[in-house]
Structure formats: C-alpha cells, structure tokens
Design an enzyme around this catalytic site. Sequence first.
Site, PDB file in Angstrom:
ATOM      1  N   SER A   1     -11.538  -1.136  -3.866  1.00 35.80           N
ATOM      2  CA  SER A   1     -10.406  -0.392  -3.313  1.00 35.80           C
ATOM      3  C   SER A   1     -10.882   0.504  -2.169  1.00 35.80           C
ATOM      4  O   SER A   1     -11.399   0.006  -1.172  1.00 35.80           O
ATOM      5  CB  SER A   1      -9.726   0.403  -4.430  1.00 35.80           C
ATOM      6  OG  SER A   1      -8.475   0.905  -4.016  1.00 35.80           O
TER       7      SER A   1
ATOM      8  N   ASP B   1      -1.640  -7.551  -6.002  1.00 35.48           N
ATOM      9  CA  ASP B   1      -2.094  -6.327  -5.333  1.00 35.48           C
ATOM     10  C   ASP B   1      -1.403  -6.175  -3.980  1.00 35.48           C
ATOM     11  O   ASP B   1      -1.396  -7.112  -3.174  1.00 35.48           O
ATOM     12  CB  ASP B   1      -3.605  -6.400  -5.154  1.00 35.48           C
ATOM     13  CG  ASP B   1      -4.210  -5.155  -4.541  1.00 35.48           C
ATOM     14  OD1 ASP B   1      -3.514  -4.133  -4.439  1.00 35.48           O
ATOM     15  OD2 ASP B   1      -5.395  -5.218  -4.165  1.00 35.48           O
TER      16      ASP B   1
ATOM     17  N   HIS C   1      -4.354  -5.120  -8.625  1.00 36.88           N
ATOM     18  CA  HIS C   1      -5.322  -4.132  -8.171  1.00 36.88           C
ATOM     19  C   HIS C   1      -6.081  -3.533  -9.363  1.00 36.88           C
ATOM     20  O   HIS C   1      -5.501  -3.192 -10.379  1.00 36.88           O
ATOM     21  CB  HIS C   1      -4.587  -3.021  -7.418  1.00 36.88           C
ATOM     22  CG  HIS C   1      -5.477  -2.142  -6.625  1.00 36.88           C
ATOM     23  ND1 HIS C   1      -5.958  -2.504  -5.385  1.00 36.88           N
ATOM     24  CD2 HIS C   1      -5.986  -0.906  -6.880  1.00 36.88           C
ATOM     25  CE1 HIS C   1      -6.713  -1.529  -4.907  1.00 36.88           C
ATOM     26  NE2 HIS C   1      -6.756  -0.555  -5.796  1.00 36.88           N
TER      27      HIS C   1
END
Length: 299
Positions: free
Chosen positions: A142, A239, A269
């Site tokens: 991320s 995501d 995610h």
Amino acid sequence: MAFPLWLADGIARLAQKAPGSLRVSSETNFAEIPAVTEDMRIPTRHGDLHATVYSPPNGSAERGVYLNFHGGGFVMRHPEQDDPLCRYIAAHADVTVVNIDYTPAPQSRFPGPVEQAYDAALWAASSDRPWDGSRLVVGGQSAGGALAAGASRLALEANGPSISLQVLMYPALDLTIPARQKKTAGKESFLVPMGPIFDTAYCPDVARRSDRLASPAAPADTASLEGIAPALIVTAHKDILREEAIRYAERLEHAGALTGHLDLPDYGHGFNILGAPRDIVAEIYDRIVECTQAALAQT
C-alpha cells in the site's frame, strides 16, 4: 470541498494509536517460522528510524538484504503487522529483512517518508553493514509500496544505490485521483472515506500530489523509467488502487523493468493482513521469494 487539514491530522494521530498487530489473521501469521531479530537505528536526513532486522537461518554474511516498508495510508504506524511477511522472506529467501518504521504523516509529510526510504536504501547498501549491501531489494504494501517505488525512482535519478528488485504490493501510486472516484462496481469501499484523510495529512498541497514521487502512475509523470529497478507488482481485483498499479506496471513493462504482475481475482486491499486464506497468502509470498532469489542471483 477540501478536507480540513486540522481534522485530517487529528484523525491520523488517533489512527496511529490504534492496535495494529490484532488485525493480522492467526491463519497467516506464520508463527511457526522461527525469527532471529534485533533492533537497529537507521540515520536519515529526517532523523533516525527504528527498524527490526530479521536474520536469515544461515546468518547475514554474504547474503542480500530486503528493505520492507509497511502500509497504513502514510499515516499509520504499525510495522509489526508485516512481521509474518518479514519472517517468511528471511527464512525462505535466505536474506536479511529490515522492517522499517518510517515517520508517517502528519509528523512527516511528503516527500519526507520517500526521502527516508531512499536514505534507508543508501544505508543498507553500505559496505559497513553485516550483509551484502550490493544485493538490495526494496518492497512494501500500500503506502509502503509507494515508498519503495519512490526510493527506486530516486536511486535511478541519483545513479545509486543499485536496487536488484522492487516489490510493490497493492501500492498507492496516484494521489491525483480522489478515492471516491476510484470506487467502481465490484470494488471495496473501506478505503473511500479514509482516502481524503490520508491524502490531506500526507500531502496537503494538492498541486504536489502530481509529483513523480507521490503519483508515478499519474499522467503528469512522463519521464523515461529505463534503467529503474525491475519490479514485481501485486494487485487485487476488489482493491480501488488496482488500476493505478496496472498503469504503473505498463510503464515499467515499456521500460523493460517489469519482472512480473500477480493479480488476485477474488481479494482486495491488504488481503494478506485482512483474512485471505493461508494458501493464497503463501502463494504470493513464495512468488516474492522466488523473484527475490532470482534478482539477487544476477547481482
């Protein structure tokens, strides 16, 4: 309407106090893998950073090093969530893994964390370290993936240090598009309300969000990436960050720097932290191990 900076900073500080390790699934904590760890301090232009170093089973001498940057929207501070990944890579790739606790926003705003990531790479590449710093991998999840990408970009522009591989897992690579616009049919929504908070706390100046170190997948960044560290990119269909990672993968492929792109059809995610089955997580980790070993073997 712009999200108020004072409110974003306040929420970010509260988020930093929330427990992190409790979010890691017991199914994928890989607690059975032994880990030999020690604490280190890493000097950077923005102050010293704490890091946890995971030694490989056969010791660090003459072995490569993998720098890991945790996620959390550039504001959360929970490097311990990456303990399973770090112990897995150290044990299976036979490299030293350095899990770095970089300074998040609002304590350090853009480009501070990116510069810390790059300075950490310079530090890790030094011949003074107990591992072989010429065999260097950077990776992150991320926001951490964005920092790994930024460190690789700075290494390209500064002609060093030499990075053998960058591992970008569901990375945040385009801050120019608001999170609500990234939400389309079939995508998760939990990042949508957090997006304005993350973006505002990390990079309050909207104009700077198009910078190549903040948004390498944005249209504004058209510079050649030829010579940048080869990349393994991991994306997930649910995501909201998937499309920007794909755009960046295409740029890297055009530059001859895409080692591989793994795309998970049924997950979203943070899948490796938020409950994906063990076999799915292990499959991705094994692919990271394989790419790490292959990249370092060429160094």
